[in-house]
Write a protein that holds these residues in place. Structure first.
Motif, PDB file in Angstrom:
ATOM      1  N   VAL A 261       0.854  -1.215   0.148  1.00 16.79           N
ATOM      2  CA  VAL A 261      -0.072  -0.075   0.006  1.00 16.79           C
ATOM      3  C   VAL A 261       1.053   1.289   0.208  1.00 16.79           C
ATOM      4  N   VAL A 262       0.921   1.904  -1.040  1.00 12.97           N
ATOM      5  CA  VAL A 262       1.906   3.138  -1.226  1.00 12.97           C
ATOM      6  C   VAL A 262       1.128   4.195  -0.725  1.00 12.97           C
ATOM      7  N   LEU A 263       1.634   4.699   0.386  1.00 16.61           N
ATOM      8  CA  LEU A 263       1.145   5.747   1.215  1.00 16.61           C
ATOM      9  C   LEU A 263       2.135   6.152   2.024  1.00 16.61           C
ATOM     10  N   PRO A 304     -12.053   7.635  -5.276  1.00 18.54           N
ATOM     11  CA  PRO A 304     -11.765   6.233  -5.529  1.00 18.54           C
ATOM     12  C   PRO A 304     -10.429   5.854  -6.149  1.00 18.54           C
ATOM     13  N   GLY A 305     -10.337   4.687  -5.752  1.00 18.79           N
ATOM     14  CA  GLY A 305      -8.943   4.109  -6.262  1.00 18.79           C
ATOM     15  C   GLY A 305      -7.644   4.844  -5.547  1.00 18.79           C
ATOM     16  N   THR A 306      -7.474   5.150  -4.404  1.00 17.94           N
ATOM     17  CA  THR A 306      -6.507   5.761  -3.626  1.00 17.94           C
ATOM     18  C   THR A 306      -5.973   4.840  -2.754  1.00 17.94           C
ATOM     19  N   GLY A 307      -6.585   3.756  -2.451  1.00 19.64           N
ATOM     20  CA  GLY A 307      -6.082   2.850  -1.721  1.00 19.64           C
ATOM     21  C   GLY A 307      -6.780   2.533  -0.217  1.00 19.64           C
ATOM     22  N   LYS A 308      -8.020   2.956  -0.097  1.00 18.87           N
ATOM     23  CA  LYS A 308      -8.416   2.921   1.320  1.00 18.87           C
ATOM     24  C   LYS A 308      -8.807   1.506   1.628  1.00 18.87           C
ATOM     25  N   SER A 309      -9.453   0.631   0.533  1.00 20.22           N
ATOM     26  CA  SER A 309      -9.723  -0.541   0.893  1.00 20.22           C
ATOM     27  C   SER A 309      -8.436  -1.621   1.026  1.00 20.22           C
ATOM     28  N   SER A 310      -7.494  -1.051   0.110  1.00 22.98           N
ATOM     29  CA  SER A 310      -6.279  -1.903   0.185  1.00 22.98           C
ATOM     30  C   SER A 310      -5.581  -1.714   1.524  1.00 22.98           C
ATOM     31  N   LEU A 311      -5.765  -0.408   2.247  1.00 21.64           N
ATOM     32  CA  LEU A 311      -5.032  -0.572   3.561  1.00 21.64           C
ATOM     33  C   LEU A 311      -5.808  -1.261   4.652  1.00 21.64           C
ATOM     34  N   THR A 427     -15.038   6.222   2.728  1.00 18.49           N
ATOM     35  CA  THR A 427     -15.730   7.105   2.076  1.00 18.49           C
ATOM     36  C   THR A 427     -15.139   7.845   0.944  1.00 18.49           C
ATOM     37  N   ASN A 428     -15.924   8.144   0.013  1.00 21.60           N
ATOM     38  CA  ASN A 428     -15.472   9.067  -1.046  1.00 21.60           C
ATOM     39  C   ASN A 428     -15.695  10.396  -0.682  1.00 21.60           C
ATOM     40  N   PHE A 429     -16.659  10.735   0.163  1.00 19.67           N
ATOM     41  CA  PHE A 429     -17.228  12.084   0.476  1.00 19.67           C
ATOM     42  C   PHE A 429     -17.260  12.186   2.030  1.00 19.67           C
ATOM     43  N   ILE A 571      -2.489   5.050 -12.169  1.00 20.12           N
ATOM     44  CA  ILE A 571      -1.258   4.600 -12.467  1.00 20.12           C
ATOM     45  C   ILE A 571      -0.816   3.072 -12.516  1.00 20.12           C
ATOM     46  N   GLN A 572      -1.663   2.492 -11.266  1.00 18.27           N
ATOM     47  CA  GLN A 572      -1.299   1.062 -11.341  1.00 18.27           C
ATOM     48  C   GLN A 572      -1.848   0.566 -12.743  1.00 18.27           C
ATOM     49  N   GLY A 573      -3.009   0.979 -13.374  1.00 21.85           N
ATOM     50  CA  GLY A 573      -3.645   0.446 -14.331  1.00 21.85           C
ATOM     51  C   GLY A 573      -2.861   0.655 -15.597  1.00 21.85           C
TER      52      GLY A 573
HETATM   53  N1  LIG Z   1      -1.731   3.942  -2.345  1.00 18.49           N
HETATM   54  C1  LIG Z   1      -2.103   2.728  -2.940  1.00 18.49           C
HETATM   55  N2  LIG Z   1      -1.258   1.883  -3.031  1.00 18.49           N
HETATM   56  C2  LIG Z   1      -1.164   0.542  -3.738  1.00 18.49           C
HETATM   57  N3  LIG Z   1      -2.325   0.354  -4.627  1.00 18.49           N
HETATM   58  C3  LIG Z   1      -3.017   1.146  -4.659  1.00 18.49           C
HETATM   59  C4  LIG Z   1      -3.227   2.368  -3.858  1.00 18.49           C
HETATM   60  N4  LIG Z   1      -4.337   3.023  -4.306  1.00 18.49           N
HETATM   61  C5  LIG Z   1      -5.037   2.171  -5.097  1.00 18.49           C
HETATM   62  N5  LIG Z   1      -4.251   1.181  -5.292  1.00 18.49           N
HETATM   63  C6  LIG Z   1      -4.509   0.066  -6.065  1.00 18.49           C
HETATM   64  O1  LIG Z   1      -5.884   0.375  -6.931  1.00 18.49           O
HETATM   65  C7  LIG Z   1      -6.680  -0.625  -6.929  1.00 18.49           C
HETATM   66  C8  LIG Z   1      -7.921   0.090  -6.223  1.00 18.49           C
HETATM   67  O2  LIG Z   1      -7.600   0.271  -4.745  1.00 18.49           O
HETATM   68  P1  LIG Z   1      -8.495   0.399  -3.502  1.00 18.49           P
HETATM   69  O3  LIG Z   1      -9.773  -0.511  -3.969  1.00 18.49           O
HETATM   70  O4  LIG Z   1      -7.969   0.245  -2.384  1.00 18.49           O
HETATM   71  O5  LIG Z   1      -9.220   2.207  -3.708  1.00 18.49           O
HETATM   72  P2  LIG Z   1     -10.246   2.638  -2.948  1.00 18.49           P
HETATM   73  O6  LIG Z   1      -9.814   3.989  -2.384  1.00 18.49           O
HETATM   74  O7  LIG Z   1     -10.690   1.722  -1.819  1.00 18.49           O
HETATM   75  O8  LIG Z   1     -11.126   2.849  -4.004  1.00 18.49           O
HETATM   76  P3  LIG Z   1     -13.069   2.897  -3.778  1.00 18.49           P
HETATM   77  O9  LIG Z   1     -13.218   4.174  -3.060  1.00 18.49           O
HETATM   78  O10 LIG Z   1     -13.606   2.964  -5.093  1.00 18.49           O
HETATM   79  O11 LIG Z   1     -13.318   1.740  -2.925  1.00 18.49           O
HETATM   80  C9  LIG Z   1      -6.340  -1.766  -6.214  1.00 18.49           C
HETATM   81  O12 LIG Z   1      -6.069  -2.397  -7.133  1.00 18.49           O
HETATM   82  C10 LIG Z   1      -4.948  -1.259  -5.348  1.00 18.49           C
HETATM   83  O13 LIG Z   1      -4.046  -2.056  -5.522  1.00 18.49           O
END
Ligand SMILES: Nc1ncnc2c1ncn2[C@@H]1O[C@H](COP(=O)(O)OP(=O)(O)OP(=O)(O)O)[C@@H](O)[C@H]1O
Length: 612
Positions: A261-263, A304-311, A427-429, A571-573
C-alpha cells in the motif's frame, strides 16, 4: 407281538428323528409357502423337471439370512448401549469453522485414501494456489499461449469421507466420524434447507481425545492459511438466524503485505501503531478502568482508487485478523440483521464498512429545513410541513429493508457491539457524512487518501518492476526538483538483450527509452518478438551495472507525471498493461497522461453542457 410292537416303536422313533432333522435343516413347506407364495408349486415343478429338491437350499438361505439379521440387530443394540454408556461424542455443525477444519484435516488423512465411502470433489484451484506453485502447470499451445481448456477437469479431485459412519484410529485412540445431512425447516414451512452435521465419537467417558483431535485439525488448517486473510460477508438472508451463523466465509486470500500500500510512511505507521496498541492484551483493562468503551474506529477517506480498501486489507494481514465486510447499500440488510451481525463478531477482527456515503446515511437535513421554515409565512409553513411529512413517509418506506443512520449508530454502539474489534469505514465524500457518525468515540482516527504524489508514483513504478514486487523505501536523495531529469544521465550504449539460464536480462538505454528498440530473442523459440510474447517463466531482471537502474527509470517516470492528478489505481492500471516493459511505460507515459487529461476535460465539458 412284542417284537412287532418294538419294531413299530423303532419306526416311530425313526420318524420322529427324521422329523427333527427336517426341522433343523429344512423349514416346513408351509412356512416357506408363507414367505414365498407359490413355493410348493415351484419346488414341485423343479423336482419333476430337474429331479432336484430345492427345499434344503432355500431353507439354508432363510436360516443364514435370519441369523445374520438377528446378529446385526443384536450388534447394533449392543453397540448403541456401549455408545450410550462407554463412549463420548462432540457434534459439529457445518456453519461452524470447526467443520471446515475437520474436513480439511480428514482429507489429508489415511482414511480419505483407504475408506470405501468417499465423496469426490472437483479440485477447483484457487487463483492463489499458483503463488505457491501448488497449482498444476497449464499446457502451452504452439503459439506459446497457455491453454486452460477443460482446466477444472485436469485438476485432480479431492476426496473426503462421504456421508455415513467411518471409523479410524488416531494416536492410539479409536474414533468414529459420522457425517449426516438432513433437511430442516428454514424459518417456516414450506422453505427447507439442507443442514449438515458431523459427530466425532471416541471410546471412554471423556471427550478429551476428541478435543485434542479438533485442536490438531484446527492447527493443521491454520498452518495452511497462516499467511492468508479470511473474508466474511453476511450470509444470505434466508440462512440467517436460528442458530445459523449470520456470517459466512466467502474467500481466503493471501494477506496483502502492508508495503504494497503506497502511502506516506508516517500515515501508515501512525495507523498501524494505533491499532497495535489497541489490540494489546493489556488495553481492555486500561479502557475498563477509565470507563471508556473499548473500541476504535478509523475513517479512511479520499477519492476512489486511492488505496482505502487496500489499507484495510493490509491491516487485516498485518494483525492476522479476519475481515468482515458489510455493504450498507445491501437492501436485504435490515437494522435487526446489522445488530445481530455486530453481536456475532469474534473478539478480534476487522469490520469493514465500505462506501458509507453511498448508503443514504447523509447529513440530516432537519436543521437546514427548520431554519428555512422560520423565514416562511404561515401558509408556506403548512405546505412545508405537509411536504416534510410526505417525504418522511417515503423515506421510511424506502428504508424499510435498508439501514438508517440511527440503525447504524445503534449497531456501532450496541451492547457488545464491536468491543475489541477494529472498525474501518471508507468513504469518498467525508463531508457528506453526518457528524454523529464520525464523532470521536465512533471514529477515532481519520486517514486522508489523495491522488498520487510524486513519491507515490515513484514507489508504484518500483513496486511494479522490481523482481519480487518489493519496493525500497523512497530514497532520501530522491527529490522531485521540477527541472531535474535523470534522462540526461542515462547511459548511451545500445541495448542487446542477453539471456542466461532462461532469464531475459533487459538493459535500458536512452535509445530503448525513446524508441522501444528492445532486441531480444530466446533460442528455444519461447519468445517471438513478432508476437510480442514473453514466456511465463522469465522474470525480468532489470538492473545491471551498465544499465539504467530501475530507480532511475522510476524517478524519470515520476517526473513526467504531475503530482495529485492521477489516482494510484489509474497509474497502476497504466503500468499493468506494460507490466514487463518499464522502458515502454516510461516512453508512453506522456502520451497517456495527455490523453487522460483530454478525456477528463471533454467529460467535464459535456457535463457542463448537459447541466446548462
Ligand atoms: N495507495 C495505493 N497503494 C497501492 N495500490 C493502490 C493504492 N491506491 C490504489 N491502489 C490500487 O488500486 C486498486 C483500487 O484500490 P482500492 O480499492 O484500495 O481503492 P479505494 O480507495 O478503496 O477505492 P474505492 O473508494 O473506489 O473503494 C487496487 O488494485 C490497489 O492495489
Amino acid at each position: 407281538m412284542a417284537i412287532n410292537n418294538a419294531f413299530r416303536a423303532l419306526k416311530q422313533e425313526d420318524l420322529t428323528a427324521d422329523n427333527s432333522t427336517t426341522s433343523i435343516t429344512q423349514l416346513p413347506a408351509n412356512i416357506l409357502e408363507a414367505f414365498i407364495p407359490g413355493y410348493s408349486v415351484i419346488s414341485k415343478f423343479l423336482l419333476d423337471a430337474l429331479g432336484f429338491d430345492i427345499t434344503l437350499l432355500v431353507s439354508v438361505c432363510f436360516l443364514v439370512f435370519g441369523l445374520a439379521t438377528s446378529l446385526t440387530f443384536a450388534w447394533k443394540h449392543a453397540y448403541r448401549q456401549f455408545e450410550e454408556y462407554f463412549m463420548s461424542f462432540i457434534l459439529i455443525n457445518s456453519d461452524d469453522d470447526i467443520h471446515d477444519h475437520i474436513m480439511e484435516w480428514l482429507a489429508s488423512q489415511k482414511i480419505s485414501r483407504t475408506s470405501r465411502k468417499l465423496m469426490a470433489k472437483t479440485g477447483r484451484e484457487n487463483a492463489w494456489d499458483m503463488i505457491d506453485g501448488a497449482a498444476t502447470e497449464p499446457e502451452l499451445d504452439p503459439d506459446n499461449f497457455m491453454n486452460f481448456n477443460n482446466w477444472d477437469a485436469k485438476v485432480p479431485p479431492r476426496f473426503q469421507p462421504s456421508f455415513g459412519s467411518h471409523r479410524f484410529f488416531h494416536k492410539g485412540h479409536f474414533f468414529q466420524f459420522k457425517r449426516e445431512e438432513k433437511q430442516v425447516m428454514n424459518g417456516g414451512w414450506p422453505i427447507m434447507r439442507d443442514e449438515e452435521n458431523i459427530t466425532l465419537t471416541c471410546i471412554g467417558r471423556s471427550t478429551e481425545p476428541i478435543k485434542n483431535l479438533i485442536k490438531e485439525a484446527r492447527d493443521f488448517y491454520l498452518e495452511k492459511e497462516k499467511s492468508c486473510t479470511v473474508v466474511r460477508r453476511p450470509s444470505p438472508k434466508e440462512q440467517r438466524g436460528r442458530g445459523r451463523s449470520v456470517w459466512m466465509k466467502v474467500a481466503t486470500r493471501p494477506s496483502r503485505p502492508i508495503d504494497t500500500v503506497v502511502l506516506e510512511h508516517d500515515k501508515k505507521n501512525r495507523v498501524l501503531a494505533d491499532i497495535n496498541e489497541y489490540l494489546h492484551p493489556s488495553t481492555p483493562r486500561w479502557y475498563a478502568n477509565r470507563g471508556i468503551p473499548y473500541r476504535r474506529g478509523y475513517l479512511l477517506h479520499g477519492p476512489p482508487g486511492t488505496g482505502k480498501s487496500s489499507l484495510a486489507w493490509a491491516i487485516a494481514g498485518v494483525f492476522g485478523l479476519d475481515i468482515y465486510c458489510i455493504s450498507l447499500v445491501d437492501t436485504n440488510l435490515t437494522e435487526e440483521d446489522l445488530g445481530m451481525m455486530f453481536n456475532a463478531l469474534p473478539r478480534r477482527c476487522v469490520v469493514l464498512l465500505e462506501d458509507i456515503d453511498a448508503a443514504g446515511l447523509n447529513k440530516r437535513q432537519e436543521t437546514e429545513e427548520t431554519e428555512k421554515d422560520k423565514s416562511e409565512d404561515a401558509a408556506a409553513k403548512i405546505g412545508a410541513e405537509i411536504t416534510k411529512a410526505f417525504k418522511s413517509v417515503q423515506k421510511t418506506d424506502k428504508n424499510k429493508e435498508g439501514i438508517t443512520l440511527s440503525g447504524l449508530l445503534n449497531a456501532i454502539d450496541g451492547v457488545a457491539s464491536h468491543e475489541g474489534r477494529v472498525l474501518v469505514m471508507t468513504t469518498n465524500f467525508p463531508d457528506k457524512l453526518d457528524e454523529a457518525l464520525i464523532r470521536p468515540g465512533r471514529i477515532d482516527m481519520k486517514v486522508e487518501f489523495t491522488n498520487a504524489t510524486h513519491s507515490q508514483i515513484y514507489e508504484l513504478f518500483i513496486r511494479m518492476y522490481s523482481p519480487d514486487g518489493s519496493a525500497k523505501v523512497v530514497p532520501e536523495q530522491y527529490k522531485f526538483e521540477p527541472n531535474q531529469s535523470v534522462k540526461d544521465n542515462l547511459p548511451r550504449p545500445l541495448f542487446n538483450g542477453s539471456i542466461s539460464n532462461g532469464t531475459i536480462h533487459h538493459q535500458f538505454t536512452k535509445e530503448t527509452l525513446e524508441h522501444g528498440n528492445i532486441n531480444g530473442s530466446i533460442p528455444n523459440g519461447n519468445m517471438h518478438k513478432s508476437k510480442i510474447l514473453t514466456p511465463p517463466d522469465t522474470p525480468i531482471q532489470m538492473s545491471t551495472p551498465e544499465s539504467t537502474s530501475i530507480e532511475d527509470l522510476a524517478s524519470e517516470f515520476a517526473r513526467r507525471l504531475p503530482a495529485d492528478v492521477f489516482t494510484p489505481a489509474e497509474i497502476q492500471g497504466f503500468l499493468l498493461t506494460r507490466k514487463k516493459e518499464p522502458a515502454r511505460a516510461l516512453r508512453e507515459v506522456t502520451v497517456w497522461k495527455d490523453s487522460v487529461l483530454e478525456a477528463r476535460e471533454k467529460k467535464a465539458l459535456a457535463k457542463a453542457e448537459a447541466t446548462g
